[in-house]
Design a protein around this motif. Structure first.
Motif, PDB file in Angstrom:
ATOM      1  N   LEU A 270      96.052  60.298  -1.116  1.00 55.06           N
ATOM      2  CA  LEU A 270      95.456  59.420  -2.121  1.00 55.06           C
ATOM      3  C   LEU A 270      96.216  59.497  -3.436  1.00 55.06           C
ATOM      4  CD1 LEU A 270      91.660  60.067  -1.448  1.00 55.06           C
ATOM      5  CD2 LEU A 270      93.044  58.105  -0.708  1.00 55.06           C
ATOM      6  N   GLU A 271      96.608  60.689  -3.838  1.00 51.04           N
ATOM      7  CA  GLU A 271      97.362  60.832  -5.083  1.00 51.04           C
ATOM      8  C   GLU A 271      98.719  60.145  -4.994  1.00 51.04           C
ATOM      9  OE1 GLU A 271      95.527  65.090  -6.696  1.00 51.04           O
ATOM     10  OE2 GLU A 271      97.486  65.040  -5.705  1.00 51.04           O
ATOM     11  N   LYS A 272      99.384  60.305  -3.854  1.00 53.75           N
ATOM     12  CA  LYS A 272     100.693  59.668  -3.689  1.00 53.75           C
ATOM     13  C   LYS A 272     100.567  58.147  -3.625  1.00 53.75           C
ATOM     14  CE  LYS A 272     103.833  61.156  -1.013  1.00 53.75           C
ATOM     15  NZ  LYS A 272     104.850  61.184  -2.100  1.00 53.75           N
ATOM     16  N   LEU A 273      99.549  57.658  -2.954  1.00 52.86           N
ATOM     17  CA  LEU A 273      99.343  56.215  -2.876  1.00 52.86           C
ATOM     18  C   LEU A 273      99.047  55.631  -4.257  1.00 52.86           C
ATOM     19  CD1 LEU A 273      97.261  56.079   0.415  1.00 52.86           C
ATOM     20  CD2 LEU A 273      99.524  55.066   0.077  1.00 52.86           C
ATOM     21  N   ALA A 274      98.181  56.301  -5.007  1.00 54.17           N
ATOM     22  CA  ALA A 274      97.875  55.831  -6.352  1.00 54.17           C
ATOM     23  C   ALA A 274      99.125  55.853  -7.225  1.00 54.17           C
ATOM     24  CB  ALA A 274      96.782  56.698  -6.977  1.00 54.17           C
ATOM     25  N   GLY A 275      99.920  56.901  -7.113  1.00 50.91           N
ATOM     26  CA  GLY A 275     101.143  57.005  -7.889  1.00 50.91           C
ATOM     27  C   GLY A 275     102.201  56.007  -7.475  1.00 50.91           C
ATOM     28  N   SER A 276     102.072  55.453  -6.258  1.00 49.09           N
ATOM     29  CA  SER A 276     103.031  54.476  -5.755  1.00 49.09           C
ATOM     30  C   SER A 276     102.573  53.036  -5.990  1.00 49.09           C
ATOM     31  CB  SER A 276     103.262  54.693  -4.255  1.00 49.09           C
ATOM     32  OG  SER A 276     103.866  55.945  -4.019  1.00 49.09           O
ATOM     33  N   GLY A 277     101.466  52.865  -6.692  1.00 54.23           N
ATOM     34  CA  GLY A 277     101.017  51.528  -7.056  1.00 54.23           C
ATOM     35  C   GLY A 277      99.992  50.903  -6.130  1.00 54.23           C
ATOM     36  N   PHE A 278      99.542  51.643  -5.128  1.00 50.42           N
ATOM     37  CA  PHE A 278      98.501  51.117  -4.250  1.00 50.42           C
ATOM     38  C   PHE A 278      97.140  51.236  -4.934  1.00 50.42           C
ATOM     39  CE2 PHE A 278     101.946  52.001  -1.397  1.00 50.42           C
ATOM     40  CZ  PHE A 278     101.853  51.044  -0.397  1.00 50.42           C
TER      41      PHE A 278
ATOM     42  N   ASP B 116      87.529  51.640   0.933  1.00 52.05           N
ATOM     43  CA  ASP B 116      86.578  51.116   1.904  1.00 52.05           C
ATOM     44  C   ASP B 116      86.653  51.982   3.151  1.00 52.05           C
ATOM     45  OD1 ASP B 116      85.441  48.853   0.587  1.00 52.05           O
ATOM     46  OD2 ASP B 116      87.318  47.762   0.907  1.00 52.05           O
ATOM     47  N   TYR B 117      85.545  52.121   3.849  1.00 45.11           N
ATOM     48  CA  TYR B 117      85.489  52.982   5.028  1.00 45.11           C
ATOM     49  C   TYR B 117      85.180  52.171   6.281  1.00 45.11           C
ATOM     50  CZ  TYR B 117      85.264  56.788   1.648  1.00 45.11           C
ATOM     51  OH  TYR B 117      85.537  57.666   0.620  1.00 45.11           O
ATOM     52  N   SER B 118      85.832  52.564   7.365  1.00 39.20           N
ATOM     53  CA  SER B 118      85.578  51.976   8.671  1.00 39.20           C
ATOM     54  C   SER B 118      85.027  53.074   9.568  1.00 39.20           C
ATOM     55  CB  SER B 118      86.870  51.396   9.261  1.00 39.20           C
ATOM     56  OG  SER B 118      86.642  50.844  10.548  1.00 39.20           O
ATOM     57  N   ALA B 119      83.725  53.057   9.782  1.00 36.33           N
ATOM     58  CA  ALA B 119      83.065  54.118  10.539  1.00 36.33           C
ATOM     59  C   ALA B 119      83.172  53.848  12.039  1.00 36.33           C
ATOM     60  CB  ALA B 119      81.598  54.219  10.125  1.00 36.33           C
TER      61      ALA B 119
ATOM     62  N   ALA C 106      82.911  63.363  -0.071  1.00 33.00           N
ATOM     63  CA  ALA C 106      83.958  64.037  -0.846  1.00 33.00           C
ATOM     64  C   ALA C 106      84.834  63.064  -1.621  1.00 33.00           C
ATOM     65  CB  ALA C 106      84.826  64.885   0.087  1.00 33.00           C
ATOM     66  N   LEU C 107      85.093  61.896  -1.041  1.00 33.26           N
ATOM     67  CA  LEU C 107      86.040  60.955  -1.656  1.00 33.26           C
ATOM     68  C   LEU C 107      85.365  59.838  -2.435  1.00 33.26           C
ATOM     69  CD1 LEU C 107      88.547  60.586   1.318  1.00 33.26           C
ATOM     70  CD2 LEU C 107      88.586  62.262  -0.544  1.00 33.26           C
ATOM     71  N   GLY C 108      84.160  59.492  -2.057  1.00 36.25           N
ATOM     72  CA  GLY C 108      83.442  58.436  -2.756  1.00 36.25           C
ATOM     73  C   GLY C 108      84.165  57.101  -2.672  1.00 36.25           C
ATOM     74  N   ASN C 109      84.084  56.333  -3.744  1.00 34.52           N
ATOM     75  CA  ASN C 109      84.697  54.994  -3.756  1.00 34.52           C
ATOM     76  C   ASN C 109      86.152  55.013  -4.195  1.00 34.52           C
ATOM     77  OD1 ASN C 109      84.546  55.432  -6.500  1.00 34.52           O
ATOM     78  ND2 ASN C 109      83.037  53.820  -6.894  1.00 34.52           N
ATOM     79  N   GLY C 110      86.680  56.216  -4.456  1.00 31.12           N
ATOM     80  CA  GLY C 110      88.085  56.341  -4.828  1.00 31.12           C
ATOM     81  C   GLY C 110      88.380  56.225  -6.306  1.00 31.12           C
ATOM     82  N   SER C 111      87.361  55.985  -7.120  1.00 31.67           N
ATOM     83  CA  SER C 111      87.586  55.754  -8.547  1.00 31.67           C
ATOM     84  C   SER C 111      88.196  56.967  -9.244  1.00 31.67           C
ATOM     85  CB  SER C 111      86.270  55.366  -9.231  1.00 31.67           C
ATOM     86  OG  SER C 111      85.295  56.386  -9.082  1.00 31.67           O
ATOM     87  N   HIS C 112      87.984  58.150  -8.720  1.00 31.48           N
ATOM     88  CA  HIS C 112      88.572  59.362  -9.311  1.00 31.48           C
ATOM     89  C   HIS C 112      90.088  59.273  -9.367  1.00 31.48           C
ATOM     90  CE1 HIS C 112      88.948  63.632 -10.320  1.00 31.48           C
ATOM     91  NE2 HIS C 112      89.880  63.711  -9.383  1.00 31.48           N
ATOM     92  N   TRP C 113      90.681  58.552  -8.418  1.00 35.43           N
ATOM     93  CA  TRP C 113      92.139  58.400  -8.374  1.00 35.43           C
ATOM     94  C   TRP C 113      92.591  57.006  -8.799  1.00 35.43           C
ATOM     95  CZ3 TRP C 113      89.158  60.395  -4.373  1.00 35.43           C
ATOM     96  CH2 TRP C 113      89.239  61.778  -4.208  1.00 35.43           C
TER      97      TRP C 113
END
Length: 224
Positions: free
Chosen positions: A38-46, A75-78, A63-70
């Protein structure tokens, strides 16, 4: 471009670490394995990420929630039961949309720069291949001089679990559990799969022994 992280595996080879937590939450170098992605994806512009889950998936979502922390939107696919690589992606296609997307296995660790994949698709799939690791004697696919990936050939390399895929790759698929590899091999036969050879840091964190080896490597690198 959206990205999908495959995170629905049972993690049997990482037991007992995965008896009470899903494999993507196993810590590597002080943080959950999936958080490195997640950190690498956010840092790469995703910004838009899809994560599939099955075994103890509710703990992954908590643990991850909606991703706003990063700075991400997750979105989740259960999956009630793991649908394997192909089936998991197929189920998540409504969340991924009609454009090509980045796909990465949740149980690999790498320093690959994800942003370099954003414009790499010239067919149905573009794969990142790596040197065969010590725990794998025979590679998966061959890479020719024109950058095309083939199912057969000399000097086979290992598929890293990182790729860019077109939704068209799944045009004739049906719901259920199935592997991604046969779809890729069919597309290779039509010359619609390209690839690249990455020589940087990459490992499949599939067993306790590999996890320990990775931790040792990262600790040594930090000391240096």
């Amino acid at each position: 471009m959206k990205a999908m992280i495959l995170a629905a595996g049972l993690g049997k080879r990482l037991r007992p670490l995965t008896l009470e937590k899903p494999k993507p939450l196993v810590p590597v170098n002080g943080k959950p394995l999936i958080v490195h992605h997640l950190e690498k994806l956010a840092g790469s512009g995703f910004t838009d990420i899809v994560i599939n889950h099955a075994w103890l998936g509710e703990k992954l979502v908590a643990a991850l929630g909606n991703g706003s922390h990063w700075g991400l939107n997750i979105d989740y696919s259960a999956e009630p039961e793991p649908l394997e690589t192909g089936g998991g992606v197929f189920k998540a296609l409504p969340l991924l949309g009609d454009d090509p997307f980045l796909l990465v296995n949740g149980d690999v660790y790498t320093d690959y720069a994800f942003h370099s994949l954003s414009g790499s698709l010239r067919g149905l799939a573009h794969l990142v291949l790596v040197d065969n690791p010590d725990f794998k004697e025979v590679g998966d696919f061959a890479l020719d001089s024109l950058g095309r990936v083939q199912a057969d050939g000399q000097n086979k390399l290992t598929f890293s679990g990182m790729s860019v895929l077109s939704p068209e790759l799944f045009a004739h698929c049906k719901s259920g559990a199935f592997r991604l590899a046969p779809l890729l091999i069919d597309a290779m036969a039509s010359g619609k799969v390209t690839g690249e050879h990455y020589c940087g840091l990459w490992t499949d964190v599939g067993t306790v022994e590999r996890l320990q080896s990775l931790e040792k490597h990262l600790n040594q690198s930090r000391v240096k």
